[in-house]
Design an enzyme around this catalytic site. Structure first.
Site, PDB file in Angstrom:
ATOM      1  N   PHE A 189      64.868 103.732  42.363  1.00  0.00           N
ATOM      2  CA  PHE A 189      63.986 103.328  41.257  1.00  0.00           C
ATOM      3  C   PHE A 189      64.686 103.339  39.901  1.00  0.00           C
ATOM      4  CE2 PHE A 189      60.974 105.049  44.458  1.00  0.00           C
ATOM      5  CZ  PHE A 189      60.277 103.874  44.712  1.00  0.00           C
ATOM      6  N   ALA A 207      70.869 103.133  45.809  1.00  0.00           N
ATOM      7  CA  ALA A 207      69.719 103.484  46.644  1.00  0.00           C
ATOM      8  C   ALA A 207      68.571 102.489  46.442  1.00  0.00           C
ATOM      9  CB  ALA A 207      69.289 104.902  46.355  1.00  0.00           C
ATOM     10  N   HIS A 208      67.518 102.748  47.144  1.00  0.00           N
ATOM     11  CA  HIS A 208      66.350 101.854  47.229  1.00  0.00           C
ATOM     12  C   HIS A 208      65.712 101.534  45.867  1.00  0.00           C
ATOM     13  CE1 HIS A 208      63.624 105.209  46.363  1.00  0.00           C
ATOM     14  NE2 HIS A 208      64.590 105.918  46.918  1.00  0.00           N
ATOM     15  N   ASP A 209      65.124 100.352  45.786  1.00  0.00           N
ATOM     16  CA  ASP A 209      64.257  99.949  44.668  1.00  0.00           C
ATOM     17  C   ASP A 209      64.948 100.007  43.304  1.00  0.00           C
ATOM     18  OD1 ASP A 209      61.572  99.663  46.122  1.00  0.00           O
ATOM     19  OD2 ASP A 209      62.250 101.660  46.742  1.00  0.00           O
TER      20      ASP A 209
END
Ligand SMILES: CC(C)(COP(=O)(O)OP(=O)(O)OC[C@H]1O[C@@H](n2cnc3c(N)ncnc32)[C@H](O)[C@@H]1OP(=O)(O)O)[C@@H](O)C(=O)NCCC(=O)NCCS
Length: 211
Positions: free
Chosen positions: A158, A138-140
């Site tokens: 994250f 997923a993102h970041d």
């Protein structure tokens, strides 16, 4: 089409060759392997010589790019080989065409991403990594160099994953998790707290079983 050479000629090398050729990234020249003989075939792959001959073969123009086909049982050796050749030989980056890679994601050199992976917004994957089928990052999230994800790893947003980490099949990381270097997780491990000590972790939630 560029010409690829692979270090190693076992099962992993065979899979990499398959994707590199069938997904039309490279023409395969052959493999380097200290346990095979020049001119023979291993797993249907031509042997170009032992590892000491890699630089000479590149200098002679035999291939354009290199990739490491040595798996998770030899993490230090993978790293050693990458550091040895990265300054003098270009490394391939192979991302199967069935993957979704967001435009903001950055993928390092020498990294291979197998079919069906999703690499989302602002994600960074380092050099010399191997991401098997169907991983969802997923993102970041940041993934450091020389890291291997087995099939079906799911990582929330994250997260930060250290170098030389091997995540077992179906491992799950909740969001904001930090994993230090040289961690290995077993099949189906669910990580809900950051891991600050290297070692082998299994279970739901993840517990350390070995250093
Ligand atoms: C975690 C792992 C690396 C440990 O391997 P190992 O060091 O040889 O350890 P063992 O198999 O001896 O297991 C040690 C203990 O952990 C348990 N264990 C092993 N894997 C486990 C898992 N995924 N979940 C829960 N418990 C596990 C074993 O039952 C054993 O328990 P016991 O001592 O009570 O009998 C391995 O079991 C594993 O899961 N590897 C991932 C496989 C994978 O993802 N393959 C895909 C590659 S592409």
């Amino acid at each position: 089409m560029k010409r690829l050479a692979i270090i190693g000629s076992g099962d992993l090398a065979k899979q990499i060759a398959h994707h590199a050729v069938n997904d039309k990234h490279y023409q395969l020249v052959g493999c380097f392997d200290d346990f095979k003989i020049l001119g023979e075939e291993s797993n249907g792959l031509p042997i170009l010589g032992n590892l000491d001959s890699i630089q000479d073969c590149f200098n002679q123009g035999m291939f354009d790019e290199l990739i490491i086909g040595i798996g998770y049982n030899h993490m230090s050796f993978r790293q050693e080989l990458f550091l040895k050749f990265e300054k003098t030989i270009p490394f391939a980056t192979i991302i199967h065409s069935s993957c979704f890679i967001d435009k903001s994601a950055r993928i390092g050199k020498g990294t291979i991403i197998y079919p069906g992976c999703i690499i989302d917004i602002n994600t960074e994957i380092g050099n010399n990594c191997l991401i098997y089928n169907g991983c969802n990052i997923a993102h970041d999230t940041n993934v450091a160099n020389n890291t291997i994800f087995s099939p079906g790893v799911n990582i929330a947003g994250f997260c930060s994953i250290g170098a030389h980490v091997v995540l077992g099949i179906g491992s799950v990381l909740s969001d904001n998790i930090v994993i230090t270097e040289k961690v290995r997780t077993g099949a189906g491990t669910v990580v809900v707290h950051s891991i600050i000590e290297s070692g082998i972790y299994v279970g739901v939630p993840a517990k350390k079983i070995k250093s």
